[in-house]
Scaffold this active site. Structure first.
Site, PDB file in Angstrom:
ATOM      1  N   LYS A 197      84.759  15.446  13.245  1.00  0.00           N
ATOM      2  CA  LYS A 197      85.186  16.596  12.431  1.00  0.00           C
ATOM      3  C   LYS A 197      84.066  17.056  11.509  1.00  0.00           C
ATOM      4  O   LYS A 197      83.857  18.262  11.332  1.00  0.00           O
ATOM      5  CB  LYS A 197      86.427  16.257  11.600  1.00  0.00           C
ATOM      6  CG  LYS A 197      87.627  15.818  12.411  1.00  0.00           C
ATOM      7  CD  LYS A 197      88.010  16.770  13.516  1.00  0.00           C
ATOM      8  CE  LYS A 197      88.214  16.007  14.792  1.00  0.00           C
ATOM      9  NZ  LYS A 197      88.295  16.795  16.013  1.00  0.00           N
TER      10      LYS A 197
ATOM     11  N   GLU B 169      89.025  17.882   1.983  1.00  0.00           N
ATOM     12  CA  GLU B 169      89.244  19.329   2.119  1.00  0.00           C
ATOM     13  C   GLU B 169      90.267  19.770   1.086  1.00  0.00           C
ATOM     14  O   GLU B 169      91.137  18.987   0.692  1.00  0.00           O
ATOM     15  CB  GLU B 169      89.810  19.672   3.520  1.00  0.00           C
ATOM     16  CG  GLU B 169      88.794  19.649   4.626  1.00  0.00           C
ATOM     17  CD  GLU B 169      89.376  20.051   5.980  1.00  0.00           C
ATOM     18  OE1 GLU B 169      90.497  20.602   6.037  1.00  0.00           O
ATOM     19  OE2 GLU B 169      88.699  19.790   6.982  1.00  0.00           O
TER      20      GLU B 169
ATOM     21  N   HIS C 162     102.906  15.892  14.447  1.00  0.00           N
ATOM     22  CA  HIS C 162     101.740  16.331  15.220  1.00  0.00           C
ATOM     23  C   HIS C 162     102.022  16.457  16.715  1.00  0.00           C
ATOM     24  O   HIS C 162     101.097  16.614  17.508  1.00  0.00           O
ATOM     25  CB  HIS C 162     100.531  15.431  14.955  1.00  0.00           C
ATOM     26  CG  HIS C 162     100.190  15.354  13.486  1.00  0.00           C
ATOM     27  ND1 HIS C 162      99.695  16.434  12.797  1.00  0.00           N
ATOM     28  CD2 HIS C 162     100.332  14.359  12.582  1.00  0.00           C
ATOM     29  CE1 HIS C 162      99.532  16.094  11.526  1.00  0.00           C
ATOM     30  NE2 HIS C 162      99.917  14.848  11.372  1.00  0.00           N
TER      31      HIS C 162
ATOM     32  N   ARG D 181      89.476  20.701  26.220  1.00  0.00           N
ATOM     33  CA  ARG D 181      90.241  20.404  27.443  1.00  0.00           C
ATOM     34  C   ARG D 181      91.203  21.560  27.711  1.00  0.00           C
ATOM     35  O   ARG D 181      91.351  22.437  26.878  1.00  0.00           O
ATOM     36  CB  ARG D 181      91.068  19.140  27.206  1.00  0.00           C
ATOM     37  CG  ARG D 181      92.023  19.330  26.021  1.00  0.00           C
ATOM     38  CD  ARG D 181      93.084  18.271  25.895  1.00  0.00           C
ATOM     39  NE  ARG D 181      94.094  18.644  24.912  1.00  0.00           N
ATOM     40  CZ  ARG D 181      94.018  18.432  23.611  1.00  0.00           C
ATOM     41  NH1 ARG D 181      92.955  17.834  23.091  1.00  0.00           N
ATOM     42  NH2 ARG D 181      95.002  18.821  22.794  1.00  0.00           N
TER      43      ARG D 181
HETATM   44  C1  MV4 Z   1      95.031  20.507   7.302  1.00  0.00           C
HETATM   45  C2  MV4 Z   1      96.277  20.905   6.779  1.00  0.00           C
HETATM   46  C3  MV4 Z   1      96.299  21.525   5.541  1.00  0.00           C
HETATM   47  N1  MV4 Z   1      95.150  21.696   4.857  1.00  0.00           N
HETATM   48  N2  MV4 Z   1      93.908  20.719   6.579  1.00  0.00           N
HETATM   49  C4  MV4 Z   1      96.722  18.092  11.061  1.00  0.00           C
HETATM   50  C5  MV4 Z   1      95.955  17.398  12.152  1.00  0.00           C
HETATM   51  C6  MV4 Z   1      94.592  17.989  12.193  1.00  0.00           C
HETATM   52  N3  MV4 Z   1      94.435  18.739  13.398  1.00  0.00           N
HETATM   53  C7  MV4 Z   1      94.494  18.839  10.966  1.00  0.00           C
HETATM   54  N4  MV4 Z   1      95.800  18.921  10.371  1.00  0.00           N
HETATM   55  C8  MV4 Z   1      96.008  19.602   9.217  1.00  0.00           C
HETATM   56  N5  MV4 Z   1      94.916  19.895   8.488  1.00  0.00           N
HETATM   57  C9  MV4 Z   1      93.987  21.288   5.382  1.00  0.00           C
HETATM   58  N6  MV4 Z   1      92.877  21.436   4.697  1.00  0.00           N
HETATM   59  C10 MV4 Z   1      97.416  20.650   7.533  1.00  0.00           C
HETATM   60  C11 MV4 Z   1      97.286  19.985   8.767  1.00  0.00           C
HETATM   61  C12 MV4 Z   1      98.513  19.756   9.467  1.00  0.00           C
HETATM   62  C13 MV4 Z   1      98.768  20.366  10.699  1.00  0.00           C
HETATM   63  C14 MV4 Z   1      97.865  21.192  11.318  1.00  0.00           C
HETATM   64  C15 MV4 Z   1      98.125  21.778  12.535  1.00  0.00           C
HETATM   65  C16 MV4 Z   1      99.357  21.545  13.154  1.00  0.00           C
HETATM   66  C17 MV4 Z   1     100.267  20.728  12.564  1.00  0.00           C
HETATM   67  C18 MV4 Z   1      99.999  20.132  11.335  1.00  0.00           C
HETATM   68  C19 MV4 Z   1     100.947  19.303  10.745  1.00  0.00           C
HETATM   69  C20 MV4 Z   1     100.693  18.707   9.547  1.00  0.00           C
HETATM   70  C21 MV4 Z   1      99.472  18.931   8.913  1.00  0.00           C
END
Ligand code: MV4
Length: 504
Positions: free
Chosen positions: A116, A200, A235, A292
């Site tokens: 990341k 973040e 997720h 993917r």
């Molecule tokens: C975040 C966020 C809020 N703020 N970053 C979840 C897994 C990873 N792909 C990144 N994720 C998130 N990052 C910041 N700065 C909230 C999530 C997140 C989320 C993102 C996409 C789809 C579902 C989610 C469920 C919970 C939290």
């Protein structure tokens, strides 16, 4: 085009790739574990190679075996599908080193997007907006506190090696910081073998919107618009749509151009997806790139008319993308429901058993991408997703009605499934209004899974109760009415009776 390819996967995605192969005149070679000896992907492929025992760690995750199977069967290329080895850079490299073609991005592109912090570096340099935060891993809690003061709370600690929400902690005030950092580190070390964590700004209540990208070997990089993926739990996405109700043509162009820039920044080739958070004000932030084909790719196929899996093969074989960006416009609306063998009224507990009976929905605008047939055994070795039900219609309202109709046509008996859960989401006023965020499902789960059974089901329960009373009488008279139908009626009755407080 290839003469033959090996499909390093199982279930619905293996079948999806078999279909693309048939249409392109490519011979498909399946692989299978002990548990999958009779699986549909084995029967539908032109040939199949046994690769090991049922646990994925002894079959679908054993790269060497899969490469051996490809060589022994004369395959020219390997398609990894999603999950298993799809995003393991070492496997992409091993396939290439074995003289085979990898149907996907280069090992270097997979690696570039895999970390990341590395991905944030790379795409930021290309002008892609990322969530405000640090570029480097944290040293200690003091440094984290200083950075948190700078951005303001809440902040989010994330594993540098991460993905999928592992090693992630929300911190709402300074007092929670050092404990949260320790537990994020521990979880990251466990999951990824790397305890590096960075900071973040936490974005409250966003949507998850992702952009599909296609890139050929000749420098053409196109985007195919967005998918709305906010309806998820822990997720795991449950429902996806294309387009997104929150994205207009102007935002689509800006997000699309951003995704193309991110793909170019790593020299991307083949199909990929850029994930974004989209906040209520229309600000979007790059999260990560999935290197993917994704589970939810069909909604994009239906609204663009472009066959993504066929194009994965064509691109890997060296063909040029023949489309211009302006020609790619979403037409109508598509929705996908992931049909899983889980019991939503029981905390999404995985359900196992034999599929006794299966009625697949059909009719106008309905697509079924399934990995099961009647007689299939559903065990605990692999992912609980049985199939994807996808619909396409002229408008979002029509697509929702079509999905309800198709879900009503669907019958899966033998295991519990997410079917009724999907119906309840489709009927929910927030969903109908498109009023959802990434937290919506978890915030409304009780109302959705504990909701009263529809009137129709209550009437059905009354009929079942009468039948069972009959069976009870037969038993009382010394008979034995216990067949599969009576057992199923009994469990169906108990489910509705529990939810409704009914008595026989
Ligand atoms: C975040 C966020 C809020 N703020 N970053 C979840 C897994 C990873 N792909 C990144 N994720 C998130 N990052 C910041 N700065 C909230 C999530 C997140 C989320 C993102 C996409 C789809 C579902 C989610 C469920 C919970 C939290």
């Amino acid at each position: 085009m290839f003469r033959s390819i090996l499909i390093a996967n199982r279930g619905e995605i293996a079948l999806r790739i078999v279909r693309a192969c048939r249409e392109l005149g490519v011979k498909s070679i399946a692989v299978y574990s002990d548990a999958d000896a009779n699986a549909p992907h084995v029967h539908e492929a032109a040939a199949a190679v046994h690769i090991g025992a049922s646990p994925a760690s002894e079959s679908y995750l054993v790269g060497e075996r899969i490469i051996e199977a490809a060589k022994a069967s004369g395959a020219e290329a390997i398609h990894p599908g999603y999950g298993f080895l799809a995003e393991r850079a070492w496997f992409a490299r091993a396939v290439r080193d074995a003289g085979l073609t990898w149907i996907g991005p280069s090992a270097e592109a997979i690696e570039g997007m895999g970390s990341k912090t590395a991905a944030r570096h790379l795409v930021t340099a290309a002008g892609v907006p990322v969530v405000p935060g640090t570029q480097e891993a944290l040293r200690d809690a003091e440094e984290a506190a200083a950075i948190a003061d700078q951005y303001g709370y809440p902040i989010l600690l994330k594993a540098a090696a991460g993905g999928g929400g592992k090693g992630m902690r929300i911190v709402r005030e300074q007092g929670e910081l050092s404990t949260a950092l320790e537990s994020a580190r521990r979880e990251a070390l466990n999951a990824f073998g790397d305890d590096a964590v960075y900071v973040e700004k936490y974005i409250e209540g966003p949507r998850h919107v992702e952009i599909q990208v296609l890139a050929d070997q000749h420098g053409n990089v196109l985007h195919l618009g967005e998918r709305e993926c906010s309806i998820q739990r822990r997720h795991q996405k449950m429902i996806e749509e294309a387009p997104s109700i929150a994205v207009n043509a102007e935002l689509r162009t800006r997000m699309g151009e951003t995704a193309v820039a991110a793909a170019r920044a790593v020299g991307y080739e083949n199909a990929g997806t850029c994930e974004f958070l989209l906040d209520a004000k229309g600000n979007f932030y790059f999260l990560e790139m999935n290197t993917r084909i994704q589970v939810e790719h069909p909604v994009t196929e239906l609204v663009t008319g472009i066959d993504l899996v066929q194009w994965q093969l064509r691109i890997a074989a060296g063909e040029q993308l023949p489309f211009r960006q302006e020609e790619i416009q979403p037409r109508g609306w598509a929705i996908e429901c992931r049909i899983t063998s889980e019991d939503p009224s029981n905390g999404f507990l995985p359900s196992t058993g034999r599929i006794e009976f299966l009625q697949v929905p059909g009719g106008p605008g309905v697509r079924w991408d399934g990995g099961i047939i009647a007689g299939s055994e559903v065990g605990l070795y692999y992912d609980p997703m049985l199939a994807k039900l996808i619909v396409h219609a002229a408008t979002r309202e029509d697509a929702i009605e079509r999905m309800c109709r198709a879900l009503h046509e669907l019958t899966v008996s033998g295991v519990e499934t997410s079917r009724d859960f999907h119906l309840r989401v489709m009927e929910h006023p927030d969903y109908r209004a498109g009023n959802v965020t990434i937290q919506w499902l978890e915030q409304n789960l009780e109302a959705i899974t504990g909701a009263r059974a529809p009137e129709e089901q209550v009437r059905l329960a009354a009929v079942v109760a009468a039948l069972l009373a009959d069976a009870d009488r037969a038993r009382a008279n010394g008979g034995s009415p216990a067949g599969a139908a009576v057992r199923q009626a009994e469990s169906a009755w108990q489910r509705v009776a529990r939810a409704e407080g009914l008595r026989r």
